[in-house]
Design a protein around this motif. Structure first.
Motif, PDB file in Angstrom:
ATOM      1  N   ASN A 249       1.147  -1.074   0.108  1.00  0.00           N
ATOM      2  CA  ASN A 249      -0.068  -0.188   0.129  1.00  0.00           C
ATOM      3  C   ASN A 249       1.337   1.459  -0.327  1.00  0.00           C
ATOM      4  OD1 ASN A 249      -2.816  -1.108  -0.707  1.00  0.00           O
ATOM      5  ND2 ASN A 249      -2.486  -2.116   2.429  1.00  0.00           N
ATOM      6  N   ALA A 250       1.666   1.220   0.665  1.00  0.00           N
ATOM      7  CA  ALA A 250       2.941   2.260   0.883  1.00  0.00           C
ATOM      8  C   ALA A 250       2.702   2.975  -1.228  1.00  0.00           C
ATOM      9  CB  ALA A 250       3.903   2.458   0.651  1.00  0.00           C
ATOM     10  N   ARG A 251       3.651   2.204  -2.010  1.00  0.00           N
ATOM     11  CA  ARG A 251       3.222   2.545  -3.615  1.00  0.00           C
ATOM     12  C   ARG A 251       2.170   4.020  -3.941  1.00  0.00           C
ATOM     13  NH1 ARG A 251       6.099  -2.536  -5.720  1.00  0.00           N
ATOM     14  NH2 ARG A 251       8.043  -2.199  -5.252  1.00  0.00           N
ATOM     15  N   LYS A 252       1.075   3.242  -3.671  1.00  0.00           N
ATOM     16  CA  LYS A 252      -0.311   3.607  -3.737  1.00  0.00           C
ATOM     17  C   LYS A 252      -0.185   5.487  -3.168  1.00  0.00           C
ATOM     18  CE  LYS A 252      -3.171  -0.052  -3.762  1.00  0.00           C
ATOM     19  NZ  LYS A 252      -4.014  -1.307  -2.941  1.00  0.00           N
ATOM     20  N   TYR A 253       0.237   4.932  -1.977  1.00  0.00           N
ATOM     21  CA  TYR A 253       0.566   6.912  -1.400  1.00  0.00           C
ATOM     22  C   TYR A 253       1.491   7.317  -1.654  1.00  0.00           C
ATOM     23  CZ  TYR A 253      -4.182   5.703   0.545  1.00  0.00           C
ATOM     24  OH  TYR A 253      -5.007   4.511   0.677  1.00  0.00           O
ATOM     25  N   ASN A 254       2.500   6.966  -2.740  1.00  0.00           N
ATOM     26  CA  ASN A 254       3.732   7.629  -3.102  1.00  0.00           C
ATOM     27  C   ASN A 254       4.774   7.812  -1.510  1.00  0.00           C
ATOM     28  OD1 ASN A 254       3.013   7.871  -5.211  1.00  0.00           O
ATOM     29  ND2 ASN A 254       2.338  10.829  -5.151  1.00  0.00           N
ATOM     30  N   LYS A 255       4.651   6.550  -1.354  1.00  0.00           N
ATOM     31  CA  LYS A 255       5.664   6.764  -0.137  1.00  0.00           C
ATOM     32  C   LYS A 255       6.097   5.383  -0.189  1.00  0.00           C
ATOM     33  CE  LYS A 255       2.980   9.241   2.463  1.00  0.00           C
ATOM     34  NZ  LYS A 255       3.195  10.233   2.712  1.00  0.00           N
TER      35      LYS A 255
ATOM     36  N   PRO B 242       8.041   1.725  -0.242  1.00  0.00           N
ATOM     37  CA  PRO B 242       7.581   0.966   0.218  1.00  0.00           C
ATOM     38  C   PRO B 242       8.645   0.116   1.111  1.00  0.00           C
ATOM     39  CG  PRO B 242       7.555   0.440  -2.200  1.00  0.00           C
ATOM     40  CD  PRO B 242       8.391   2.232  -1.861  1.00  0.00           C
ATOM     41  N   TRP B 243       9.799   0.051   0.851  1.00  0.00           N
ATOM     42  CA  TRP B 243      10.923  -0.808   1.916  1.00  0.00           C
ATOM     43  C   TRP B 243      10.816   0.028   2.936  1.00  0.00           C
ATOM     44  CZ3 TRP B 243      13.025  -5.053  -0.263  1.00  0.00           C
ATOM     45  CH2 TRP B 243      12.804  -4.744  -0.989  1.00  0.00           C
ATOM     46  N   LEU B 244      11.358   1.498   3.536  1.00  0.00           N
ATOM     47  CA  LEU B 244      11.444   1.708   5.037  1.00  0.00           C
ATOM     48  C   LEU B 244       9.419   1.271   5.153  1.00  0.00           C
ATOM     49  CD1 LEU B 244      12.265   3.860   6.116  1.00  0.00           C
ATOM     50  CD2 LEU B 244      10.658   5.380   5.109  1.00  0.00           C
ATOM     51  N   TRP B 245       8.532   1.392   4.700  1.00  0.00           N
ATOM     52  CA  TRP B 245       8.098   1.383   5.116  1.00  0.00           C
ATOM     53  C   TRP B 245       7.453  -0.422   5.889  1.00  0.00           C
ATOM     54  CZ3 TRP B 245       4.205   4.612   8.030  1.00  0.00           C
ATOM     55  CH2 TRP B 245       4.703   5.549   8.048  1.00  0.00           C
ATOM     56  N   ALA B 246       8.179  -0.916   5.632  1.00  0.00           N
ATOM     57  CA  ALA B 246       8.045  -2.629   4.724  1.00  0.00           C
ATOM     58  C   ALA B 246       8.697  -2.518   6.817  1.00  0.00           C
ATOM     59  CB  ALA B 246       8.261  -3.295   3.522  1.00  0.00           C
ATOM     60  N   LEU B 247       9.963  -2.485   6.068  1.00  0.00           N
ATOM     61  CA  LEU B 247      10.713  -2.598   7.023  1.00  0.00           C
ATOM     62  C   LEU B 247      10.576  -1.690   8.348  1.00  0.00           C
ATOM     63  CD1 LEU B 247      13.991  -3.676   8.095  1.00  0.00           C
ATOM     64  CD2 LEU B 247      14.614  -1.226   7.482  1.00  0.00           C
TER      65      LEU B 247
ATOM     66  N   ILE C  87       0.977   4.618  12.326  1.00  0.00           N
ATOM     67  CA  ILE C  87       1.090   5.829  11.760  1.00  0.00           C
ATOM     68  C   ILE C  87       0.944   5.898  10.566  1.00  0.00           C
ATOM     69  CG2 ILE C  87       3.448   7.017  11.601  1.00  0.00           C
ATOM     70  CD1 ILE C  87       4.186   6.131  14.328  1.00  0.00           C
ATOM     71  N   PHE C  88       1.477   5.018   9.694  1.00  0.00           N
ATOM     72  CA  PHE C  88       0.857   5.013   8.077  1.00  0.00           C
ATOM     73  C   PHE C  88      -0.589   5.258   8.159  1.00  0.00           C
ATOM     74  CE2 PHE C  88      -0.556   2.938   4.141  1.00  0.00           C
ATOM     75  CZ  PHE C  88       0.430   2.750   3.423  1.00  0.00           C
ATOM     76  N   LEU C  89      -2.172   4.811   8.744  1.00  0.00           N
ATOM     77  CA  LEU C  89      -2.746   4.846   8.636  1.00  0.00           C
ATOM     78  C   LEU C  89      -3.102   6.465   8.437  1.00  0.00           C
ATOM     79  CD1 LEU C  89      -4.593   1.629  10.119  1.00  0.00           C
ATOM     80  CD2 LEU C  89      -4.745   2.564   7.825  1.00  0.00           C
ATOM     81  N   ILE C  90      -2.485   6.844   9.912  1.00  0.00           N
ATOM     82  CA  ILE C  90      -3.057   8.679  10.616  1.00  0.00           C
ATOM     83  C   ILE C  90      -2.722   9.127   9.056  1.00  0.00           C
ATOM     84  CG2 ILE C  90      -1.883  10.186  11.365  1.00  0.00           C
ATOM     85  CD1 ILE C  90      -1.583   8.322  14.054  1.00  0.00           C
ATOM     86  N   LYS C  91      -1.056   8.740   8.195  1.00  0.00           N
ATOM     87  CA  LYS C  91      -0.405   9.361   7.042  1.00  0.00           C
ATOM     88  C   LYS C  91      -1.145   8.875   5.842  1.00  0.00           C
ATOM     89  CE  LYS C  91       3.830  10.399   6.435  1.00  0.00           C
ATOM     90  NZ  LYS C  91       4.152  12.339   6.607  1.00  0.00           N
ATOM     91  N   THR C  92      -2.030   8.256   6.086  1.00  0.00           N
ATOM     92  CA  THR C  92      -3.202   7.808   4.663  1.00  0.00           C
ATOM     93  C   THR C  92      -4.511   8.170   4.828  1.00  0.00           C
ATOM     94  OG1 THR C  92      -3.320   5.436   4.848  1.00  0.00           O
ATOM     95  CG2 THR C  92      -1.595   6.948   3.749  1.00  0.00           C
ATOM     96  N   GLN C  93      -4.930   9.485   5.495  1.00  0.00           N
ATOM     97  CA  GLN C  93      -6.193   9.764   5.717  1.00  0.00           C
ATOM     98  C   GLN C  93      -6.788   9.246   6.874  1.00  0.00           C
ATOM     99  OE1 GLN C  93      -6.432  12.646   5.314  1.00  0.00           O
ATOM    100  NE2 GLN C  93      -4.512  13.101   4.644  1.00  0.00           N
TER     101      GLN C  93
END
Length: 81
Positions: free
Chosen positions: A20-26, A28-33, A45-51
């Motif tokens: 899902n990080a790619r869908k929000y231009n984040k 993906p490796w950082l968020w996965a790690l 935190i990811f859910l907060i940043k993606t509305q």
């Protein structure tokens, strides 16, 4: 058994964040790690940043309480040795 369950949950959260990080231009490796090591906190935190603020804050609060209880439990266990 509990460690295995935690590992499986971390793997699922890692996969979810990486996809899902790619869908929000984040990144993906950082968020996965981050998701692998800090699972519920990172997912919140990811859910907060993606509305998805409400569910994100609920996860952040729950994971903070869980981490606090784990730390207190470890400190109590070590002090009783």
């Amino acid at each position: 058994m509990g460690i295995l369950l935690g590992f499986i949950i971390s793997i699922f959260i890692t996969i979810y964040l990486a996809r899902n990080a790619r869908k929000y231009n984040k990144n993906p490796w950082l968020w996965a790690l981050l998701g692998f090591f800090f699972s519920l906190m990172t997912l919140g935190i990811f859910l907060i940043k993606t509305q998805h603020k409400v569910s994100g804050w609920v996860l952040v609060i729950i994971s903070t309480i869980l981490y606090f209880l784990i730390i207190v439990g470890v400190i109590t266990y070590i002090s009783e040795l």
